[in-house]
Write an enzyme that holds these catalytic residues in place. Structure first.
Site, PDB file in Angstrom:
ATOM      1  N   GLU A 173       0.821  -1.216   0.000  1.00  0.00           N
ATOM      2  CA  GLU A 173       0.000   0.000   0.000  1.00  0.00           C
ATOM      3  C   GLU A 173       0.857   1.270   0.000  1.00  0.00           C
ATOM      4  OE1 GLU A 173      -2.974  -0.458  -0.661  1.00  0.00           O
ATOM      5  OE2 GLU A 173      -3.669  -2.316   0.279  1.00  0.00           O
ATOM      6  N   HIS A 203      -2.484   1.790   8.632  1.00  0.00           N
ATOM      7  CA  HIS A 203      -3.578   1.023   8.021  1.00  0.00           C
ATOM      8  C   HIS A 203      -3.731  -0.289   8.785  1.00  0.00           C
ATOM      9  CE1 HIS A 203      -6.067  -1.241   5.306  1.00  0.00           C
ATOM     10  NE2 HIS A 203      -5.091  -2.056   4.957  1.00  0.00           N
ATOM     11  N   HIS A 232      -6.706  -3.701   9.923  1.00  0.00           N
ATOM     12  CA  HIS A 232      -7.943  -4.427   9.642  1.00  0.00           C
ATOM     13  C   HIS A 232      -8.765  -4.514  10.930  1.00  0.00           C
ATOM     14  CE1 HIS A 232      -5.770  -6.512   6.009  1.00  0.00           C
ATOM     15  NE2 HIS A 232      -5.925  -5.207   5.855  1.00  0.00           N
ATOM     16  N   GLU A 255     -16.705  11.141  23.727  1.00  0.00           N
ATOM     17  CA  GLU A 255     -15.392  11.682  23.360  1.00  0.00           C
ATOM     18  C   GLU A 255     -15.184  11.758  21.839  1.00  0.00           C
ATOM     19  OE1 GLU A 255     -13.010   7.446  23.896  1.00  0.00           O
ATOM     20  OE2 GLU A 255     -11.889   9.301  24.096  1.00  0.00           O
ATOM     21  N   HIS A 286     -12.716  -3.945   4.209  1.00  0.00           N
ATOM     22  CA  HIS A 286     -11.257  -4.143   4.232  1.00  0.00           C
ATOM     23  C   HIS A 286     -10.615  -3.615   5.521  1.00  0.00           C
ATOM     24  CE1 HIS A 286      -7.187  -3.956   1.922  1.00  0.00           C
ATOM     25  NE2 HIS A 286      -6.986  -3.847   3.212  1.00  0.00           N
TER      26      HIS A 286
END
Ligand code: 2HA
Ligand code: ZN
Length: 273
Positions: free
Chosen positions: A116, A140, A142, A170, A211
């Site tokens: 990525e 990134h 999952h 919050e 994803h």
């Protein structure tokens, strides 16, 4: 100098272990990058080597020319980083045109930076510009509950933002600008990088349908904390939906009152009834 003992390296590694323990990084899932400060790069340049080839990034990131990034390796497991950082991470240098990179440290057993990388660098490109250089971290992961919600909620920024805000008081303080949603797309390439970067112009959180999630922040604590807050809120929503749905909630007017006291701006587009 021991590059592994440098504080940016220690901070980076600590996050990989924390994030794995959170359950966000099964197998080789997720990836992570840090735009090094010039003084951090200078302090460790003795450990760099320059014989590896320049390679195309796939996107153009002009304002990152000459910068160094610490990134996870493609196919590497987040849980292994703490055991052998030099085999699982690398430092990449961006060339003078912002279109190529080369590995100058790490991946001692071979490999490439994260698949990525185009999305990471596009996000850094946007965030460096918009935050005046403050943001340095892109993560990134999952995250289970955020992913689960992309199967039941409409894939709209307004819906995800409002629902996540409602699940914990919050939240609108931690991410007042909201969250963006990218529809399902093939990961790893230029198109998803451009779609994500477009959302990063407005938000610090971009959810990839079915994803995972991308978060941007100034430092490791802020970025990890942001992802943790969003994922926790998603977990509460999953529980609430599993218990039959909301019977009461935080109202639009409650949010407006909160915004005044906490001195945050909450866009009205997220406060429609
Ligand atoms: O496996 O998470 O998006 C790495 C990834 C690709
Ligand atoms: Zn992923």
């Amino acid at each position: 100098m021991d590059i592994l003992k440098e504080s940016f390296m220690q901070g980076f590694i600590r996050l990989t272990d924390d994030a794995f323990r959170k359950g966000w990084h099964e197998r080789n899932g997720g990836n992570y990058s840090y735009r090094m400060k010039p003084e951090e790069a200078d302090a460790v340049k003795a450990a760099f080597s320059y014989e590896r080839e320049w390679q195309d990034i796939g996107v153009e990131v002009k304002n990152l020319a000459g910068e160094y990034f610490l990134v996870t390796g493609s196919g590497k497991y987040m849980r292994n980083v703490i055991l052998d950082p030099a085999a699982n991470l690398c430092i990449v240098e961006i060339d003078g045109t912002g279109t190529k990179f080369r590995i100058v440290w790490g991946l001692t057993q071979g490999g490439r930076p994260t698949s990525e990388l185009p999305t990471h660098l596009m996000n850094h490109f946007i965030k460096k510009e918009l935050t005046g250089g403050k943001h340095r971290v892109i993560l990134h992961a999952h995250t289970t509950n955020v992913i689960a919600l992309t199967f039941v909620l409409p894939l709209k920024d307004e819906v995800f933002t409002r629902e996540l805000w409602e699940m914990a008081t919050e939240c609108p303080v931690v991410f007042p600008e909201g969250v963006g949603v990218v529809p399902w797309m093939v990961p790893g390439g230029r198109d998803i990088a451009l779609a994500t970067a477009e959302l990063m112009k407005q938000y610090n959180v971009a959810i990839w349908a079915h994803h995972g999630i991308f978060c941007s922040g100034a430092d490791f604590d802020e970025t990890f904390g942001l992802m943790d807050t969003v994922e926790k809120s998603a977990e509460i929503l999953v529980k609430v939906l599993s218990m039959g749905g909301k019977r009461q909630t935080i109202t639009a007017q409650n949010f407006r009152d909160l915004a005044v006291d906490f001195k945050v701006t909450l866009p009205e587009k997220f406060l429609q009834e």
